[in-house]
Write a protein that holds these residues in place. Structure first.
Motif, short mmCIF file in Angstrom:
data_model
loop_
_atom_site.label_atom_id
_atom_site.label_comp_id
_atom_site.label_asym_id
_atom_site.label_seq_id
_atom_site.Cartn_x
_atom_site.Cartn_y
_atom_site.Cartn_z
N MET A 127 -1.09 -12.52 -13.97
CA MET A 127 0.23 -12.58 -13.36
C MET A 127 0.94 -11.24 -13.52
SD MET A 127 2.35 -14.51 -11.83
CE MET A 127 4.06 -14.58 -11.48
N LEU A 128 0.93 -10.73 -14.74
CA LEU A 128 1.61 -9.45 -14.97
C LEU A 128 0.94 -8.31 -14.23
CD1 LEU A 128 2.47 -9.73 -18.76
CD2 LEU A 128 4.07 -9.73 -16.85
N LEU A 129 -0.38 -8.35 -14.15
CA LEU A 129 -1.07 -7.30 -13.43
C LEU A 129 -0.77 -7.36 -11.93
CD1 LEU A 129 -4.51 -7.25 -15.23
CD2 LEU A 129 -2.69 -5.57 -15.38
N SER A 130 -0.60 -8.55 -11.41
CA SER A 130 -0.23 -8.69 -10.00
C SER A 130 1.15 -8.12 -9.73
CB SER A 130 -0.28 -10.16 -9.58
OG SER A 130 -1.57 -10.67 -9.72
N VAL A 131 2.07 -8.38 -10.64
CA VAL A 131 3.42 -7.82 -10.51
C VAL A 131 3.36 -6.30 -10.59
CG1 VAL A 131 5.69 -7.70 -11.58
CG2 VAL A 131 4.53 -9.90 -11.39
N TYR A 132 2.55 -5.79 -11.51
CA TYR A 132 2.39 -4.34 -11.62
C TYR A 132 1.80 -3.76 -10.34
CZ TYR A 132 0.23 0.10 -12.75
OH TYR A 132 -0.17 1.40 -12.72
N ALA A 133 0.80 -4.45 -9.78
CA ALA A 133 0.15 -3.95 -8.57
C ALA A 133 1.13 -3.91 -7.40
CB ALA A 133 -1.06 -4.82 -8.23
N ILE A 134 1.95 -4.93 -7.28
CA ILE A 134 2.93 -4.97 -6.19
C ILE A 134 4.03 -3.93 -6.44
CG2 ILE A 134 4.69 -6.40 -5.08
CD1 ILE A 134 2.77 -8.78 -5.55
N ALA A 135 4.42 -3.75 -7.69
CA ALA A 135 5.46 -2.76 -8.00
C ALA A 135 4.93 -1.34 -7.81
CB ALA A 135 5.94 -2.95 -9.44
N ALA A 136 3.64 -1.13 -7.94
CA ALA A 136 3.07 0.20 -7.77
C ALA A 136 3.20 0.69 -6.33
CB ALA A 136 1.60 0.19 -8.19
N ILE A 137 3.37 -0.23 -5.40
CA ILE A 137 3.57 0.18 -4.00
C ILE A 137 4.84 1.00 -3.87
CG2 ILE A 137 4.06 -0.68 -1.68
CD1 ILE A 137 2.38 -3.08 -2.31
N TYR A 138 5.87 0.59 -4.57
CA TYR A 138 7.17 1.25 -4.44
C TYR A 138 7.22 2.61 -5.12
CZ TYR A 138 8.53 -3.28 -2.69
OH TYR A 138 8.60 -4.42 -1.96
N THR A 139 6.32 2.86 -6.06
CA THR A 139 6.30 4.18 -6.70
C THR A 139 5.54 5.18 -5.85
OG1 THR A 139 4.30 3.67 -7.96
CG2 THR A 139 6.42 3.17 -9.00
N GLY A 140 4.66 4.70 -4.98
CA GLY A 140 3.93 5.59 -4.08
C GLY A 140 2.73 6.25 -4.72
N ASP A 141 2.31 5.78 -5.90
CA ASP A 141 1.19 6.39 -6.61
C ASP A 141 -0.14 5.68 -6.36
OD1 ASP A 141 2.92 8.21 -7.70
OD2 ASP A 141 3.25 7.05 -9.52
N VAL A 142 -0.21 4.84 -5.37
CA VAL A 142 -1.43 4.06 -5.16
C VAL A 142 -2.26 4.65 -4.03
CG1 VAL A 142 -0.48 1.92 -6.04
CG2 VAL A 142 -0.25 2.45 -3.63
N VAL A 143 -3.55 4.43 -4.13
CA VAL A 143 -4.48 4.86 -3.09
C VAL A 143 -4.44 3.80 -1.98
CG1 VAL A 143 -6.92 5.32 -2.63
CG2 VAL A 143 -5.93 5.95 -4.83
N PRO A 144 -4.47 4.20 -0.73
CA PRO A 144 -4.47 3.21 0.35
C PRO A 144 -5.66 2.26 0.23
CG PRO A 144 -4.05 5.40 1.23
CD PRO A 144 -4.39 5.57 -0.22
N GLY A 145 -5.38 0.98 0.32
CA GLY A 145 -6.41 -0.04 0.22
C GLY A 145 -6.61 -0.58 -1.18
N TRP A 146 -5.99 0.06 -2.17
CA TRP A 146 -6.14 -0.38 -3.55
C TRP A 146 -5.56 -1.78 -3.77
CZ3 TRP A 146 -2.38 -1.23 -7.43
CH2 TRP A 146 -2.89 -1.42 -8.71
N LEU A 147 -4.39 -2.02 -3.23
CA LEU A 147 -3.74 -3.31 -3.44
C LEU A 147 -4.52 -4.44 -2.78
CD1 LEU A 147 -1.21 -4.63 -4.64
CD2 LEU A 147 -0.14 -4.39 -2.41
N SER A 148 -5.06 -4.20 -1.59
CA SER A 148 -5.81 -5.26 -0.91
C SER A 148 -7.15 -5.52 -1.59
CB SER A 148 -6.04 -4.88 0.56
OG SER A 148 -6.82 -3.71 0.64
N THR A 149 -7.57 -4.66 -2.49
CA THR A 149 -8.78 -4.90 -3.27
C THR A 149 -8.45 -5.58 -4.60
OG1 THR A 149 -9.79 -2.93 -2.32
CG2 THR A 149 -10.77 -3.79 -4.34
N VAL A 150 -7.38 -5.15 -5.23
CA VAL A 150 -7.05 -5.61 -6.58
C VAL A 150 -6.45 -7.02 -6.58
CG1 VAL A 150 -5.54 -5.14 -8.53
CG2 VAL A 150 -6.82 -3.31 -7.51
N LEU A 151 -5.54 -7.31 -5.70
CA LEU A 151 -4.89 -8.63 -5.71
C LEU A 151 -5.87 -9.79 -5.50
CD1 LEU A 151 -1.40 -8.12 -4.04
CD2 LEU A 151 -1.96 -8.48 -6.43
N PRO A 152 -6.79 -9.72 -4.56
CA PRO A 152 -7.77 -10.83 -4.46
C PRO A 152 -8.65 -10.96 -5.70
CG PRO A 152 -7.75 -9.60 -2.43
CD PRO A 152 -6.92 -8.83 -3.40
#
Length: 65
Positions: free
Chosen positions: A1-26
């Motif tokens: 749960m906490l990692l999912s919140v971190y992953a979603i919050a990382a979008i707003y910081t702009g430090d994520v690689v494109p496609g990372w969230l769609s791999t990590v959340l599932p």
């Protein structure tokens, strides 16, 4: 749960690689489902183990004749 919140919050910081969230959340979601299922299987195996020992569900203190 906490990692999912971190992953979603990382979008707003702009430090994520494109496609990372769609791999990590599932992966987090399916991992959570696996842990849940292992818990259910563990409870089931624990109950089977208790029944296999063939102990009575109650202890008779005195026998009335």
């Amino acid at each position: 749960m906490l990692l999912s919140v971190y992953a979603i919050a990382a979008i707003y910081t702009g430090d994520v690689v494109p496609g990372w969230l769609s791999t990590v959340l599932p992966m987090y979601f399916l991992g959570g489902i696996q842990l849940f299922c292992f818990g259910i299987i563990g409870e089931y195996i624990g109950k089977i183990y208790s029944e296999v020992k063939q102990r009575p569900r109650y202890i008779i203190d005195k026998r009335i004749d």
